[in-house]
Design an enzyme around this catalytic site. Structure first.
Site, PDB file in Angstrom:
ATOM      1  CB  SER A 127      41.693 -31.955  -8.635  1.00  0.00           C
ATOM      2  OG  SER A 127      42.025 -30.734  -8.046  1.00  0.00           O
ATOM      3  CE1 TYR A 152      38.531 -33.278  -3.983  1.00  0.00           C
ATOM      4  CE2 TYR A 152      40.318 -31.724  -4.402  1.00  0.00           C
ATOM      5  CZ  TYR A 152      39.191 -32.412  -4.831  1.00  0.00           C
ATOM      6  OH  TYR A 152      38.742 -32.241  -6.123  1.00  0.00           O
ATOM      7  CE  LYS A 156      38.737 -35.638  -6.895  1.00  0.00           C
ATOM      8  NZ  LYS A 156      37.636 -36.371  -7.526  1.00  0.00           N
TER       9      LYS A 156
HETATM   10  P1  NAD Z   1      29.868 -31.284  -6.303  1.00  0.00           P
HETATM   11  O1  NAD Z   1      30.040 -31.486  -4.856  1.00  0.00           O
HETATM   12  O2  NAD Z   1      28.988 -30.197  -6.776  1.00  0.00           O
HETATM   13  O3  NAD Z   1      29.363 -32.648  -6.997  1.00  0.00           O
HETATM   14  C1  NAD Z   1      29.771 -33.905  -6.534  1.00  0.00           C
HETATM   15  C2  NAD Z   1      28.512 -34.711  -6.285  1.00  0.00           C
HETATM   16  O4  NAD Z   1      28.877 -36.012  -5.799  1.00  0.00           O
HETATM   17  C3  NAD Z   1      27.590 -34.088  -5.247  1.00  0.00           C
HETATM   18  O5  NAD Z   1      26.324 -33.833  -5.831  1.00  0.00           O
HETATM   19  C4  NAD Z   1      27.518 -35.129  -4.124  1.00  0.00           C
HETATM   20  O6  NAD Z   1      26.225 -35.176  -3.554  1.00  0.00           O
HETATM   21  C5  NAD Z   1      27.909 -36.404  -4.853  1.00  0.00           C
HETATM   22  N1  NAD Z   1      28.521 -37.435  -4.002  1.00  0.00           N
HETATM   23  C6  NAD Z   1      29.612 -37.321  -3.196  1.00  0.00           C
HETATM   24  N2  NAD Z   1      29.858 -38.490  -2.578  1.00  0.00           N
HETATM   25  C7  NAD Z   1      28.928 -39.370  -3.015  1.00  0.00           C
HETATM   26  C8  NAD Z   1      28.654 -40.736  -2.746  1.00  0.00           C
HETATM   27  N3  NAD Z   1      29.373 -41.445  -1.864  1.00  0.00           N
HETATM   28  N4  NAD Z   1      27.620 -41.325  -3.382  1.00  0.00           N
HETATM   29  C9  NAD Z   1      26.868 -40.634  -4.263  1.00  0.00           C
HETATM   30  N5  NAD Z   1      27.057 -39.343  -4.541  1.00  0.00           N
HETATM   31  C10 NAD Z   1      28.076 -38.712  -3.928  1.00  0.00           C
HETATM   32  O7  NAD Z   1      31.329 -31.146  -6.937  1.00  0.00           O
HETATM   33  P2  NAD Z   1      31.773 -30.644  -8.382  1.00  0.00           P
HETATM   34  O8  NAD Z   1      32.360 -29.295  -8.228  1.00  0.00           O
HETATM   35  O9  NAD Z   1      30.698 -30.879  -9.343  1.00  0.00           O
HETATM   36  O10 NAD Z   1      32.978 -31.642  -8.629  1.00  0.00           O
HETATM   37  C11 NAD Z   1      32.818 -32.806  -9.402  1.00  0.00           C
HETATM   38  C12 NAD Z   1      34.119 -33.570  -9.378  1.00  0.00           C
HETATM   39  O11 NAD Z   1      35.160 -32.762  -9.894  1.00  0.00           O
HETATM   40  C13 NAD Z   1      34.587 -33.998  -7.987  1.00  0.00           C
HETATM   41  O12 NAD Z   1      35.168 -35.269  -8.088  1.00  0.00           O
HETATM   42  C14 NAD Z   1      35.619 -32.963  -7.633  1.00  0.00           C
HETATM   43  O13 NAD Z   1      36.548 -33.472  -6.727  1.00  0.00           O
HETATM   44  C15 NAD Z   1      36.243 -32.701  -8.979  1.00  0.00           C
HETATM   45  N6  NAD Z   1      36.866 -31.371  -9.109  1.00  0.00           N
HETATM   46  C16 NAD Z   1      36.137 -30.262  -8.806  1.00  0.00           C
HETATM   47  C17 NAD Z   1      36.730 -29.012  -8.916  1.00  0.00           C
HETATM   48  C18 NAD Z   1      35.974 -27.768  -8.547  1.00  0.00           C
HETATM   49  O14 NAD Z   1      36.604 -26.755  -8.257  1.00  0.00           O
HETATM   50  N7  NAD Z   1      34.643 -27.771  -8.552  1.00  0.00           N
HETATM   51  C19 NAD Z   1      38.058 -28.898  -9.358  1.00  0.00           C
HETATM   52  C20 NAD Z   1      38.764 -30.065  -9.685  1.00  0.00           C
HETATM   53  C21 NAD Z   1      38.148 -31.309  -9.553  1.00  0.00           C
HETATM   54  C1  WQD Z   2      41.083 -19.133  -5.642  1.00  0.00           C
HETATM   55  C2  WQD Z   2      41.914 -17.937  -5.202  1.00  0.00           C
HETATM   56  C3  WQD Z   2      42.279 -17.821  -2.832  1.00  0.00           C
HETATM   57  C4  WQD Z   2      38.216 -17.034  -1.551  1.00  0.00           C
HETATM   58  C5  WQD Z   2      40.274 -25.027  -4.995  1.00  0.00           C
HETATM   59  C6  WQD Z   2      40.749 -26.357  -4.501  1.00  0.00           C
HETATM   60  C7  WQD Z   2      41.319 -27.166  -5.618  1.00  0.00           C
HETATM   61  C8  WQD Z   2      40.344 -27.261  -6.782  1.00  0.00           C
HETATM   62  C9  WQD Z   2      39.886 -25.913  -7.207  1.00  0.00           C
HETATM   63  C10 WQD Z   2      38.987 -29.223  -6.508  1.00  0.00           C
HETATM   64  C11 WQD Z   2      42.940 -18.280  -4.131  1.00  0.00           C
HETATM   65  C12 WQD Z   2      41.483 -16.632  -3.316  1.00  0.00           C
HETATM   66  C13 WQD Z   2      39.323 -17.285  -2.345  1.00  0.00           C
HETATM   67  C14 WQD Z   2      38.114 -15.792  -0.871  1.00  0.00           C
HETATM   68  C15 WQD Z   2      40.216 -15.136  -1.839  1.00  0.00           C
HETATM   69  N1  WQD Z   2      39.145 -27.965  -6.397  1.00  0.00           N
HETATM   70  N2  WQD Z   2      40.305 -16.352  -2.486  1.00  0.00           N
HETATM   71  N3  WQD Z   2      39.138 -14.883  -1.067  1.00  0.00           N
HETATM   72  O1  WQD Z   2      42.044 -22.773  -3.632  1.00  0.00           O
HETATM   73  O2  WQD Z   2      42.670 -22.338  -6.050  1.00  0.00           O
HETATM   74  O3  WQD Z   2      41.379 -24.316  -5.496  1.00  0.00           O
HETATM   75  O4  WQD Z   2      39.351 -25.207  -6.078  1.00  0.00           O
HETATM   76  O5  WQD Z   2      39.713 -30.055  -6.951  1.00  0.00           O
HETATM   77  O6  WQD Z   2      41.582 -28.415  -5.125  1.00  0.00           O
HETATM   78  O7  WQD Z   2      41.732 -26.133  -3.521  1.00  0.00           O
HETATM   79  O8  WQD Z   2      40.278 -22.123  -5.339  1.00  0.00           O
HETATM   80  O9  WQD Z   2      38.379 -20.573  -5.416  1.00  0.00           O
HETATM   81  O10 WQD Z   2      39.200 -21.354  -3.166  1.00  0.00           O
HETATM   82  O11 WQD Z   2      40.595 -19.788  -4.488  1.00  0.00           O
HETATM   83  O12 WQD Z   2      41.100 -14.286  -1.963  1.00  0.00           O
HETATM   84  O13 WQD Z   2      37.172 -15.535  -0.118  1.00  0.00           O
HETATM   85  O14 WQD Z   2      41.015 -16.982  -4.598  1.00  0.00           O
HETATM   86  O15 WQD Z   2      43.195 -17.446  -1.841  1.00  0.00           O
HETATM   87  O16 WQD Z   2      44.081 -17.520  -4.372  1.00  0.00           O
HETATM   88  P1  WQD Z   2      41.704 -22.841  -5.044  1.00  0.00           P
HETATM   89  P2  WQD Z   2      39.524 -20.980  -4.566  1.00  0.00           P
END
Ligand code: NAD
Ligand code: WQD
Length: 343
Positions: A127, A152, A156
């Site tokens: 991430s 979190y 990562k």
């Molecule tokens: P999500 O929560 O929709 O999907 C993750 C899935 O993992 C869920 O369905 C959950 O039930 C499952 N899970 C969690 N812990 C588990 C466990 N112990 N055993 C089995 N299943 C388990 O999240 P996502 O948005 O699809 O994210 C996928 C990956 O990408 C994650 O590792 C997240 O940290 C990373 N990521 C997400 C974002 C984002 O903004 N969505 C950004 C950067 C990185």
């Molecule tokens: C985006 C922008 C908020 C909600 C998160 C995780 C990061 C990664 C991606 C997993 C920011 C603004 C939001 C609202 C707002 N995930 N905002 N009003 O914080 O950039 O990143 O998701 O790895 O780890 O922290 O994403 O979508 O929460 O926010 O103004 O009600 O929108 O302040 O500037 P963020 P976000």
């Protein structure tokens, strides 16, 4: 047909990746997901889009023996994409031990199984949150990671270190993909992010405000030193993110990797402010959003966007979809959810 194991396959990014893998017609896809943050309905949604069934093992990855039995039952897995993790930044601050336990144990167990069952190709969801607050933009893979801002993000960053060390002594080849802000939904509007808990990310908040589930949304901070005073992020379409996993898996399968462990940023390279995102949504949906400008959200960085040229050079991947397509697909998905939610 080659089999890919996706952990977190019923989650947001995992399900979109399963759809793209099935669409290639080269892979069978199975999943391990304990449904802690997703629903079993996702399997039906994937089926309605692709005509194919993803078997999901409802197993907690923290349970090594249960994970081993999935590998024993599926001796033909050629690659693993490890999405499963807990991902709420806020929850990780209030429950650090729960986050460290879940995300580290899951990662270690799946790596142990790859080693034991000779699965040599592994992709990890990292991430952009590892970068924290940085001055020099855009962010490259070489940008120094100083102090991660949350447990979190630490899972990562440390997860990457665990994989890197493991790769030094293992035949398993690994890629970590650092996603920026994945948003949007499948173009059909039939699959998107299942928001199980209260949404905190911008796009689900926008679409829920548009349908009235959130009466009024708040833009967190209007006084940042940016072009319109609101914070800047690199939003990237979830289908583009899914596509990067196919490219990364092929890259490993074809033995194109130079090192046993490689890292890539996945972003569009475009910084978009909160107000620009809102404007894009209003334009594509025709809906006026009810919002106010409020205080900054604790822990938010001012501005971050990626340099993803390494992924372009090595994996042949580049973001294809712009912010309008991200918003219109998210809006289609929100309407689908609205139509399919019992009142
Ligand atoms: P999500 O929560 O929709 O999907 C993750 C899935 O993992 C869920 O369905 C959950 O039930 C499952 N899970 C969690 N812990 C588990 C466990 N112990 N055993 C089995 N299943 C388990 O999240 P996502 O948005 O699809 O994210 C996928 C990956 O990408 C994650 O590792 C997240 O940290 C990373 N990521 C997400 C974002 C984002 O903004 N969505 C950004 C950067 C990185
Ligand atoms: C985006 C922008 C908020 C909600 C998160 C995780 C990061 C990664 C991606 C997993 C920011 C603004 C939001 C609202 C707002 N995930 N905002 N009003 O914080 O950039 O990143 O998701 O790895 O780890 O922290 O994403 O979508 O929460 O926010 O103004 O009600 O929108 O302040 O500037 P963020 P976000």
């Amino acid at each position: 047909m080659s089999k890919i194991l996706i952990t977190g396959g019923t989650g947001y990014i995992g399900s979109h990746t399963a759809i793209e893998l099935f669409a290639e017609n080269r892979f069978d896809v199975i999943s391990i997901d304990n449904l802690v943050n997703s629903s079993a309905d996702t399997v039906g949604r994937i089926e309605s889009i692709t005509g194919k069934t993803m078997t999901n093992y409802q197993v907690d990855l923290v349970d090594l023996e249960a994970v081993r039995s999935v590998f024993k039952e599926n001796t033909d897995i050629i690659g693993v994409i490890h999405f499963a993790a807990l991902k709420s930044v806020g929850d990780s601050v209030s429950d650090p031990l729960g986050y460290y336990h879940n995300n580290f144990e899951s990662l270690i167990n799946i790596l142990k199984c790859c080693e034991e069952f000779d699965v040599k190709n592994f992709i990890f969801s990292s991430s952009c949150s590892i970068y924290g607050n940085i001055d020099k933009l855009p962010v490259t893979e070489d940008t120094a990671v100083t102090e991660t801002e949350s447990p979190y993000a630490q899972t990562k960053w440390m997860g990457e270190r665990i994989i890197k060390d493991f790769c030094k002594v293992s035949k398993v080849k690994c890629i970590a993909l650092r996603y920026f802000n994945p948003v949007g939904a499948h173009e059909s509007g039939k699959n998107g992010e299942d928001v199980i808990n209260k949404p905190s990310n911008l796009v689900p908040v926008i679409t829920r405000t548009a349908v009235g589930w959130i009466p009024q949304m708040t833009v967190f901070g209007g006084d940042y030193p940016t072009r319109d005073g609101t914070a800047i992020r690199d939003y990237i379409h979830v289908t583009d993110i899914a596509d990067a996993h196919l490219k990364a898996m092929d890259y490993l399968l074809e033995g194109k990797n130079e090192h046993n462990y490689e890292v890539y940023n996945l972003g569009s390279g475009n910084g978009v402010s909160v107000l620009e995102a809102i404007n894009a949504f209003e334009k594509v949906s025709g809906v006026k959003l009810n919002y106010v400008i409020g205080d900054r959200r604790a822990g938010d960085v001012i501005s971050i966007y990626s340099d993803s040229s390494l992924a372009k050079d090595k994996l042949g991947w580049e973001a294809q979809k712009d912010i309008d397509e991200m918003m219109s697909s998210a809006w289609k998905w929100q309407q689908y959810v609205l139509e399919n939610t019992a009142v």
